[in-house]
Design a protein around this motif. Structure first.
Motif, PDB file in Angstrom:
ATOM      1  N   GLN A   1       0.712  -1.088  -0.032  1.00 56.99           N
ATOM      2  CA  GLN A   1      -0.055   0.256   0.163  1.00 56.99           C
ATOM      3  C   GLN A   1       0.907   1.272   0.017  1.00 56.99           C
ATOM      4  O   GLN A   1       0.650   1.990  -0.683  1.00 56.99           O
ATOM      5  CB  GLN A   1      -0.875   0.002   1.297  1.00 56.99           C
ATOM      6  CG  GLN A   1      -1.886   0.989   1.310  1.00 56.99           C
ATOM      7  CD  GLN A   1      -3.324   0.361   1.223  1.00 56.99           C
ATOM      8  OE1 GLN A   1      -3.348  -0.620   0.237  1.00 56.99           O
ATOM      9  NE2 GLN A   1      -4.305   0.777   1.675  1.00 56.99           N
TER      10      GLN A   1
ATOM     11  N   TYR B   1       1.590   4.920  -2.553  1.00 55.55           N
ATOM     12  CA  TYR B   1       1.227   6.404  -2.362  1.00 55.55           C
ATOM     13  C   TYR B   1       2.610   6.938  -2.314  1.00 55.55           C
ATOM     14  O   TYR B   1       2.902   8.162  -2.105  1.00 55.55           O
ATOM     15  CB  TYR B   1       0.602   6.165  -1.065  1.00 55.55           C
ATOM     16  CG  TYR B   1      -0.844   6.172  -1.423  1.00 55.55           C
ATOM     17  CD1 TYR B   1      -1.747   7.179  -2.084  1.00 55.55           C
ATOM     18  CD2 TYR B   1      -1.674   4.899  -1.267  1.00 55.55           C
ATOM     19  CE1 TYR B   1      -3.272   6.915  -2.359  1.00 55.55           C
ATOM     20  CE2 TYR B   1      -2.811   4.741  -1.253  1.00 55.55           C
ATOM     21  CZ  TYR B   1      -3.629   5.681  -1.952  1.00 55.55           C
ATOM     22  OH  TYR B   1      -5.017   5.493  -2.228  1.00 55.55           O
TER      23      TYR B   1
ATOM     24  N   PRO C   1       1.329   9.847  -5.157  1.00 54.59           N
ATOM     25  CA  PRO C   1       0.495  10.419  -4.110  1.00 54.59           C
ATOM     26  C   PRO C   1      -0.944  10.317  -4.256  1.00 54.59           C
ATOM     27  O   PRO C   1      -1.470  10.202  -3.353  1.00 54.59           O
ATOM     28  CB  PRO C   1       0.886  11.995  -4.102  1.00 54.59           C
ATOM     29  CG  PRO C   1       2.306  11.685  -4.827  1.00 54.59           C
ATOM     30  CD  PRO C   1       2.348  10.771  -5.505  1.00 54.59           C
ATOM     31  N   THR C   2      -1.507  10.580  -5.386  1.00 58.69           N
ATOM     32  CA  THR C   2      -2.863  10.516  -5.684  1.00 58.69           C
ATOM     33  C   THR C   2      -3.509   9.458  -6.860  1.00 58.69           C
ATOM     34  O   THR C   2      -2.462   9.110  -7.550  1.00 58.69           O
ATOM     35  CB  THR C   2      -3.625  11.645  -5.987  1.00 58.69           C
ATOM     36  OG1 THR C   2      -3.213  12.057  -7.269  1.00 58.69           O
ATOM     37  CG2 THR C   2      -3.239  12.843  -4.849  1.00 58.69           C
ATOM     38  N   LYS C   3      -4.509   9.074  -6.762  1.00 57.47           N
ATOM     39  CA  LYS C   3      -5.062   8.242  -8.014  1.00 57.47           C
ATOM     40  C   LYS C   3      -4.695   9.005  -9.308  1.00 57.47           C
ATOM     41  O   LYS C   3      -4.285   8.427 -10.346  1.00 57.47           O
ATOM     42  CB  LYS C   3      -6.328   7.799  -7.873  1.00 57.47           C
ATOM     43  CG  LYS C   3      -6.867   6.800  -8.951  1.00 57.47           C
ATOM     44  CD  LYS C   3      -8.385   6.788  -8.588  1.00 57.47           C
ATOM     45  CE  LYS C   3      -8.952   5.724  -9.897  1.00 57.47           C
ATOM     46  NZ  LYS C   3     -10.271   5.474  -9.712  1.00 57.47           N
TER      47      LYS C   3
END
Lengths: 211, 211
Positions: free
Chosen positions: B44, B48, B52-54
């Motif tokens: 996980q 990230y 950092p973001t989708k």
DNA sequence: GTCTATAAGCAGATAGAC
DNA sequence: GTCTATCTGCTTATAGAC
């Protein structure tokens, strides 16, 4: 159960209307029952009374959208004018290119493709439309196979034009695709020598402009 | 930042590969970072750390898919053969019709359309392809405007063909649209007598799938 | 750089009062 | 038939150990 009660706007009708709008705007998958609820103004329990699952709501809403679209398309394609003229009228019909096809877009909607009942509604729309287009093209004297292929091409132009318009954010992209196709469709013989045209060149009547 | 380290498969590369596969199969919106995580086999925190973001993951994965598709398309369209031949070769390239266009499908993906950075990547792909197709069609002697319209039509045939194939669950629907279009494109004089085809049907070399 | 554990919020759906 | 309140599970993302 009782459909089409015209006396008042039932909760059911308001739910279907709201769902149609939201599905058209953002697709089936990304539209939550809660959003439909909020847009329709009814309560949580009412939704699940009329439509036990999201699937049921989607079938009703997409079915209504398909019925409406099919009615309009068949009217355009079923007039008295020459076949090529009707085809061109269908192709050049004003469309909200940037919004995309309410039904064609569903082929990329995972929630629709994964749901057999929903997918069948979408399939029925395109099968019906392709059959009608093929019929129209047969009237132009094309053999069956060629008519069927050209019908696929015509419908692909519309659906692909929507994709191009959305992809490039250019509403004219759909119109350009239609122009390019109609140009080929109605082209006279390149005629360096021989005159006889394949398709009886229609006097392109001044059609409605593409939006 | 260091891209293309070919020595070993970094966690980053595995993430991008997994994301490309999942995006192609089910779209960006419906694909959760957790699913990418599971498919890639990394942890996980690694995801990230690199993305950092989708949004960041999506830009990397869609960007890679666009680069690959563009490379293949430009190679087909840029050969030495006559322009019409190259265009037909592009149109007739083997495609996984039922899967849909990995990039075209994104125009119905709300997660993509709502994200300017992502949308720009999709736009760039189509703008580039339309420019190249227009160029090829100019080589056939078409005036600029007509070349541009016909380029839109050609690309719409492919994109719309994908839509028809998925809608009807018929892989041949895309091929039918292409046949219908190529028939118009290469139509000789109605030839009540002469059979000669304009374009010598190229021996379809077994191509890679998709665009 | 990579991992496990966990938070905050929305999804689809149910319970049961009125 | 319509409502409010609530449940479970999944989503995106963060915390902080190794």
């Amino acid at each position: 159960m009782v459909r089409g009660m015209s006396t008042t706007t039932s909760a059911r009708d308001r739910l279907v209307d709201a769902a149609q709008d939201l599905f058209a705007a953002q697709g089936v998958g990304p539209t939550s029952p809660r959003a439909v609820l909020a847009a329709s103004g009814v309560g949580q329990g009412s939704l699940y009374h009329h439509f036990p699952t999201k699937h049921d709501l989607a079938v009703a809403a997409v079915g209504a959208t398909v019925d409406e679209a099919l009615t309009r398309a068949l009217r355009t394609l079923g007039g008295d004018s020459p076949a090529v003229e009707r085809l061109v009228a269908y192709l050049e019909r004003p469309r909200d290119a940037l919004a995309g096809c309410k039904i064609g877009r569903l082929t990329s909607d995972q929630a629709v493709m994964d749901d057999d009942g929903l997918h069948d509604v979408v399939t029925a729309y395109f099968v019906r439309l392709l059959g009608t287009l093929t019929q129209v093209l047969r009237e132009t004297g094309l053999p069956d196979d060629a008519a069927r292929d050209r019908a696929h091409a015509a419908l692909a132009i519309v659906q692909g034009g929507y994709v191009l318009a959305r992809a490039t954010r250019d509403p004219d992209a759909l119109a350009a695709a239609v122009r390019g196709f109609v140009g080929l469709l109605t082209q006279t013989v390149p005629a360096p020598t021989v005159p006889a045209p394949t398709v009886p060149t229609p006097n392109l009547p001044t059609q409605e402009e593409n939006q």
